[in-house]
Design a protein around this motif. Structure first.
Motif, PDB file in Angstrom:
ATOM      1  N   LEU B  15     -18.475  40.320 -74.468  1.00 16.74           N
ATOM      2  CA  LEU B  15     -17.929  39.932 -75.919  1.00 16.74           C
ATOM      3  C   LEU B  15     -17.455  38.569 -75.759  1.00 16.74           C
ATOM      4  N   ARG B  16     -17.899  37.673 -76.977  1.00 13.77           N
ATOM      5  CA  ARG B  16     -17.632  36.305 -76.569  1.00 13.77           C
ATOM      6  C   ARG B  16     -17.297  35.992 -78.165  1.00 13.77           C
ATOM      7  N   GLU B  17     -16.155  35.047 -78.159  1.00 12.98           N
ATOM      8  CA  GLU B  17     -15.720  34.653 -79.911  1.00 12.98           C
ATOM      9  C   GLU B  17     -16.699  33.418 -80.115  1.00 12.98           C
ATOM     10  N   GLY B  18     -16.975  33.363 -81.340  1.00  5.45           N
ATOM     11  CA  GLY B  18     -17.539  32.087 -81.851  1.00  5.45           C
ATOM     12  C   GLY B  18     -16.588  30.762 -81.647  1.00  5.45           C
ATOM     13  N   PRO B  19     -17.110  29.585 -81.663  1.00  7.45           N
ATOM     14  CA  PRO B  19     -16.026  28.342 -81.759  1.00  7.45           C
ATOM     15  C   PRO B  19     -15.335  28.263 -82.841  1.00  7.45           C
ATOM     16  N   ASP B  20     -15.846  28.451 -83.920  1.00  9.00           N
ATOM     17  CA  ASP B  20     -15.007  28.146 -85.185  1.00  9.00           C
ATOM     18  C   ASP B  20     -14.982  29.569 -86.089  1.00  9.00           C
ATOM     19  N   PRO B  21     -13.830  29.546 -86.671  1.00 12.35           N
ATOM     20  CA  PRO B  21     -13.642  30.856 -87.951  1.00 12.35           C
ATOM     21  C   PRO B  21     -14.454  30.497 -88.705  1.00 12.35           C
ATOM     22  N   VAL B 113     -13.284  33.695 -95.447  1.00 15.34           N
ATOM     23  CA  VAL B 113     -12.825  32.504 -94.547  1.00 15.34           C
ATOM     24  C   VAL B 113     -11.665  32.921 -93.729  1.00 15.34           C
ATOM     25  N   GLY B 114     -11.874  32.400 -92.661  1.00 15.47           N
ATOM     26  CA  GLY B 114     -10.801  32.626 -91.621  1.00 15.47           C
ATOM     27  C   GLY B 114     -11.019  33.824 -90.815  1.00 15.47           C
ATOM     28  N   ASP B 115     -12.202  34.421 -91.128  1.00 15.76           N
ATOM     29  CA  ASP B 115     -12.548  35.648 -89.853  1.00 15.76           C
ATOM     30  C   ASP B 115     -12.859  35.078 -88.735  1.00 15.76           C
ATOM     31  N   ARG B 116     -12.683  35.604 -87.577  1.00 11.83           N
ATOM     32  CA  ARG B 116     -13.166  35.216 -86.282  1.00 11.83           C
ATOM     33  C   ARG B 116     -14.203  36.242 -85.929  1.00 11.83           C
ATOM     34  N   VAL B 117     -15.572  35.792 -85.623  1.00 12.78           N
ATOM     35  CA  VAL B 117     -16.335  36.502 -85.422  1.00 12.78           C
ATOM     36  C   VAL B 117     -16.853  36.437 -83.922  1.00 12.78           C
ATOM     37  N   SER B 118     -17.010  37.718 -83.117  1.00 16.24           N
ATOM     38  CA  SER B 118     -17.398  37.660 -81.781  1.00 16.24           C
ATOM     39  C   SER B 118     -18.466  38.440 -81.599  1.00 16.24           C
ATOM     40  N   VAL B 119     -19.251  38.420 -80.531  1.00 13.53           N
ATOM     41  CA  VAL B 119     -20.472  39.341 -80.284  1.00 13.53           C
ATOM     42  C   VAL B 119     -20.723  39.524 -78.895  1.00 13.53           C
ATOM     43  N   ARG B 120     -21.340  40.905 -78.670  1.00 13.26           N
ATOM     44  CA  ARG B 120     -21.724  41.102 -77.474  1.00 13.26           C
ATOM     45  C   ARG B 120     -23.114  41.719 -77.475  1.00 13.26           C
ATOM     46  N   GLU B 121     -23.658  41.793 -76.262  1.00 19.37           N
ATOM     47  CA  GLU B 121     -25.368  42.016 -76.693  1.00 19.37           C
ATOM     48  C   GLU B 121     -25.589  42.898 -75.238  1.00 19.37           C
ATOM     49  N   VAL B 122     -26.315  43.950 -75.754  1.00 13.13           N
ATOM     50  CA  VAL B 122     -26.840  44.946 -74.674  1.00 13.13           C
ATOM     51  C   VAL B 122     -28.303  44.919 -74.748  1.00 13.13           C
ATOM     52  N   VAL B 123     -28.866  45.258 -73.675  1.00 14.84           N
ATOM     53  CA  VAL B 123     -30.388  45.357 -73.547  1.00 14.84           C
ATOM     54  C   VAL B 123     -30.644  46.710 -74.156  1.00 14.84           C
ATOM     55  N   GLU B 124     -31.706  46.997 -74.820  1.00  9.31           N
ATOM     56  CA  GLU B 124     -32.287  48.422 -75.391  1.00  9.31           C
ATOM     57  C   GLU B 124     -33.358  48.659 -74.339  1.00  9.31           C
ATOM     58  N   SER B 125     -34.458  47.647 -74.453  1.00  7.92           N
ATOM     59  CA  SER B 125     -35.694  47.843 -73.664  1.00  7.92           C
ATOM     60  C   SER B 125     -36.281  46.632 -73.366  1.00  7.92           C
ATOM     61  N   ILE B 126     -37.137  46.528 -72.298  1.00  9.07           N
ATOM     62  CA  ILE B 126     -38.008  45.679 -72.259  1.00  9.07           C
ATOM     63  C   ILE B 126     -39.443  46.047 -71.730  1.00  9.07           C
TER      64      ILE B 126
END
Lengths: 141, 313
Positions: B15-21, B113-126
């Motif tokens: 989980l990593r937060e985007g740099p700007d709201p 406006v003002g939301d802080r968006v974060s993302v995490r990424e999980v591998v489904e398949s290769i």
């Protein structure tokens, strides 16, 4: 800006086609506006080295253009709930991509309308996919 | 289990937060570049008139809030240990190029406006190694979950990249190719190859019972008549069966080589090659249309290219 209510839309309705001239500036400006600094989207020399014939549009922009296409038709009250796309041939500078769309389903629950979207350029289908928008009910706009 | 299969289910970006709201200047840059004039992205009153609490960001912009930006891209730094490990594995195997092929977004709510968006990424398949138009590579499918400042999911994105070995640039000089093997032409089938040289696909037809047959032969298998003429084929058909030939290699051909049995709309079948399609995209039943391959001055052969269903009519 006029919009559509859920009741005004019927399955099979076709959206007006939207041609988008693919200038080099558009490809670079949209990539940077989405903070995508991958060289293949702005540096022609490195793009060729990596197996492409030129710079090409990034997928975030294809999402953005599909988003714009369906909401221009649906109106400002529409809420986009899904955009699912597959890319085919690249969007290279100098070409034109024409977006077309057809309403393929309506779901009364949540007043959601599904639109099949296709974007063709001179090489073939750049994008095929589906967008889903939630539309306002009768008398809401 | 291969090293690639081991990645299924692994988190490659924690989980990593985007740099700007979520903010109006970045929305403006995006909407301007896209040519998107929807007023709810920039005009607070217009957004309120649609029942929203205020300005919202375009749904398609969700990913942009968490992009790493210029510095991290230039440094080539990855967002997590898992992503670094996966990149090292792909680079080691020569998959140095990357192109996005699929994005399947479901948006749970509009970003304001003002939301802080974060993302995490999980591998489904290769995927196993596949031959594509761009080069040999693997499809890496992941699921990205976008959350807000309260940990609530705002969007889920299934994301697919092709990591591939770029084909050698076309400017590279190639050895002149060997000529294709010659067909065995005899008195029974010469008419068919002569018609092919004129870019006509013909089918032998019994003069007695009008049954079509292919490959050509002296006698009708239906009624036994030795009398025949030739009918012109429409050039439309579908893939009846196919194989993908990797070995042994003949220098006249490009590999992987698709060898197909195409059933013509007229009902006869012929052995041919498919063009304009990657081997993994070929499907039994796929509609195809005739094209001519002028292999060399003495040899012209019919080949087939897949056509979209709607182009059939």
């Amino acid at each position: 800006m006029n919009g559509r209510t859920y009741d005004e839309v019927s399955v099979g309705e076709e959206l007006p086609a939207l041609p988008i001239p693919l200038t080099r500036t558009l490809i670079v400006a949209t990539a940077i506006a989405g903070r995508d600094y991958q060289d293949v989207h702005h540096d022609p020399g490195l793009a060729v080295e990596r197996g492409s014939k030129d710079v090409f549009m990034n997928i975030l922009t294809t999402n953005g253009l599909v988003d714009r296409y369906v909401t221009e038709w649906a109106g400002p009250s529409a809420v986009v709930t899904a955009i699912k796309i597959r890319l085919g041939v690249p969007n290279y500078p100098g070409d034109t991509m024409t977006l077309t769309g057809t309403v393929t389903a309506k779901h009364d629950e949540g007043r959601r309308v599904e639109i099949a979207v296709r974007g063709e350029n001179g090489l073939g289908a750049h994008v095929t996919g589906t967008a889903v928008v939630r539309l306002p009910g009768k008398g809401a706009i | 289990m291969s090293a690639y299969e081991d990645f299924a289910g692994r988190e490659i970006v924690p989980l990593r937060e985007g740099p700007d709201p979520v903010n109006v200047p970045m929305i403006r840059h995006w909407a301007e570049a896209m040519g998107d004039r929807n007023p709810v992205y920039l005009d607070d009153a217009a957004a309120r008139a649609t029942g929203r609490p205020g300005i919202v960001a375009p749904a398609s912009m969700t990913q942009a809030w968490t992009m790493r930006g210029y510095a991290a891209t230039v440094e080539g730094s990855s967002a997590g240990a898992g992503a670094r490990e996966l990149n090292a594995l792909l680079e080691k195997d020569g998959y140095t190029s990357v192109v996005a092929t699929d994005s399947e977004f479901e948006f749970h709510r509009e970003l304001v406006v003002g939301d802080r968006v974060s993302v995490r990424e999980v591998v489904e398949s290769i995927s196993p190694e596949k031959a594509t138009a761009l080069g040999v590579g693997r499809f890496v499918t992941t699921v990205r979950t976008y959350t807000d400042q309260d940990g609530e999911v705002v969007a889920v994105q299934r994301w697919r990249l092709l990591r591939f070995r770029p084909k050698a640039p076309s400017t590279e000089k190639r050895e002149p190719k060997a000529p294709r093997p010659r067909p065995a032409i005899n008195r029974d089938n010469a008419f068919w190859f002569e018609a092919a040289r004129e870019h006509r696909l013909v089918i032998q037809r019994c003069s007695g019972c009008a049954t079509l047959r292919h490959p050509p032969g002296p006698c009708c298998p239906h009624c036994g008549s030795f009398e025949w003429d030739a009918a012109e084929a429409s050039g439309r058909g579908h893939v009846y069966s196919f194989v993908v030939n990797h070995h042994p290699r003949h220098p006249a051909f490009e590999y992987p080589l698709i060898v197909a049995v195409v059933e013509l709309d007229e009902g006869t079948r012929l052995i041919t090659n498919l063009v304009g399609v990657a081997p993994e995209e070929v499907e039994i039943g796929m509609p195809v249309a005739l094209e001519w391959l002028d292999a060399d001055p003495d040899l012209t052969l019919p080949v087939f290219r897949p056509v979209a269903q709607e182009e059939q009519d």
